[in-house]
Design a protein around this motif. Structure first.
Motif, mmCIF file in Angstrom:
data_model
loop_
_atom_site.group_PDB
_atom_site.id
_atom_site.type_symbol
_atom_site.label_atom_id
_atom_site.label_comp_id
_atom_site.label_asym_id
_atom_site.label_seq_id
_atom_site.Cartn_x
_atom_site.Cartn_y
_atom_site.Cartn_z
ATOM 1 N N LEU A 62 112.634 106.686 42.054
ATOM 2 C CA LEU A 62 113.133 107.308 40.971
ATOM 3 C C LEU A 62 112.505 107.441 39.718
ATOM 4 O O LEU A 62 112.283 108.466 39.373
ATOM 5 N N ALA A 63 111.881 106.320 39.402
ATOM 6 C CA ALA A 63 111.029 106.747 38.277
ATOM 7 C C ALA A 63 109.491 107.313 38.445
ATOM 8 O O ALA A 63 109.255 108.062 37.750
ATOM 9 N N LEU A 64 109.116 107.197 39.777
ATOM 10 C CA LEU A 64 108.072 108.092 39.925
ATOM 11 C C LEU A 64 108.533 109.587 40.170
ATOM 12 O O LEU A 64 107.822 110.653 39.869
ATOM 13 N N GLY A 65 109.704 109.720 40.650
ATOM 14 C CA GLY A 65 109.997 111.109 40.732
ATOM 15 C C GLY A 65 110.272 111.651 39.232
ATOM 16 O O GLY A 65 110.083 112.947 39.026
ATOM 17 N N ILE A 66 110.773 111.014 38.552
ATOM 18 C CA ILE A 66 111.063 111.394 37.131
ATOM 19 C C ILE A 66 109.482 111.706 36.299
ATOM 20 O O ILE A 66 109.358 112.872 35.759
ATOM 21 N N LYS A 67 108.723 110.751 36.652
ATOM 22 C CA LYS A 67 107.313 110.984 36.086
ATOM 23 C C LYS A 67 106.838 112.046 36.652
ATOM 24 O O LYS A 67 105.898 113.026 35.981
ATOM 25 N N LYS A 68 106.908 112.422 37.878
ATOM 26 C CA LYS A 68 106.256 113.568 38.388
ATOM 27 C C LYS A 68 107.063 114.838 38.178
ATOM 28 O O LYS A 68 106.166 115.850 37.912
ATOM 29 N N GLU A 69 108.309 114.832 38.507
ATOM 30 C CA GLU A 69 108.938 116.306 38.131
ATOM 31 C C GLU A 69 109.630 116.485 36.563
ATOM 32 O O GLU A 69 109.550 117.782 36.314
ATOM 33 N N VAL A 70 109.696 115.586 35.772
ATOM 34 C CA VAL A 70 110.361 115.744 34.602
ATOM 35 C C VAL A 70 109.065 115.842 33.750
ATOM 36 O O VAL A 70 109.180 116.656 32.688
ATOM 37 N N SER A 130 100.805 113.245 37.218
ATOM 38 C CA SER A 130 100.485 113.064 38.465
ATOM 39 C C SER A 130 100.928 111.392 39.028
ATOM 40 O O SER A 130 100.889 110.567 38.047
ATOM 41 N N VAL A 131 101.409 111.406 40.320
ATOM 42 C CA VAL A 131 101.677 109.996 40.566
ATOM 43 C C VAL A 131 101.034 110.035 41.966
ATOM 44 O O VAL A 131 100.381 110.959 42.653
ATOM 45 N N ASP A 132 100.619 108.537 42.424
ATOM 46 C CA ASP A 132 100.232 108.374 43.466
ATOM 47 C C ASP A 132 100.999 108.856 44.669
ATOM 48 O O ASP A 132 102.086 107.975 45.123
ATOM 49 N N GLU A 133 100.789 109.636 45.462
ATOM 50 C CA GLU A 133 101.680 110.132 46.589
ATOM 51 C C GLU A 133 101.515 109.008 47.738
ATOM 52 O O GLU A 133 102.307 109.042 48.346
ATOM 53 N N GLU A 134 100.406 108.072 47.935
ATOM 54 C CA GLU A 134 100.634 106.907 48.866
ATOM 55 C C GLU A 134 101.583 105.953 48.452
ATOM 56 O O GLU A 134 102.231 105.432 49.194
ATOM 57 N N GLU A 135 101.892 105.860 47.233
ATOM 58 C CA GLU A 135 102.722 104.789 46.638
ATOM 59 C C GLU A 135 104.136 105.339 47.053
ATOM 60 O O GLU A 135 105.062 104.860 47.252
ATOM 61 N N VAL A 136 104.394 106.596 46.694
ATOM 62 C CA VAL A 136 105.603 107.245 47.058
ATOM 63 C C VAL A 136 105.951 107.300 48.505
ATOM 64 O O VAL A 136 107.021 107.069 49.098
#
Length: 94
Positions: A43-51, A55-61
């Motif tokens: 969720l935190a990665l989603g917020i970082k990316k979309e809000v 950029s976020v690490d797609e491998e981590e996602v």
């Protein structure tokens, strides 16, 4: 398996089932905690990316998503096993 259980008396089978149920409960608690932690991370990665449009690490996602799916499956299997053990009657062996 039924031939294995025939080698043990009913009370011992019921005690072992009780131990297994307790073990299932503690394992479920740990898995649920890990699931919540991983879900929060995703969720935190989603917020970082979309809000915040960062950029976020797609491998981590991908790794988090895969682990969440595995945890969900493992939790479901343990809950099914727990249900079967709780319904088992050592006296009728059903």
């Amino acid at each position: 398996m039924e031939t294995i259980l025939k080698n043990y008396d009913d009370m011992r089978v019921m005690r072992m089932i009780k131990k297994q149920l307790i073990n299932c409960e503690s394992t479920l608690e740990l898995l649920r905690q890990e699931y919540e932690e991983k879900d929060d991370q995703l969720l935190a990665l989603g917020i970082k990316k979309e809000v915040t449009n960062r950029s976020v690490d797609e491998e981590e996602v991908g790794a988090l998503t895969t682990r969440l799916q595995a945890l969900k499956k493992e939790i479901q299997e343990i809950e099914e096993d727990k249900s079967k053990m709780a319904a088992f009657n050592a006296y009728t062996r059903q």
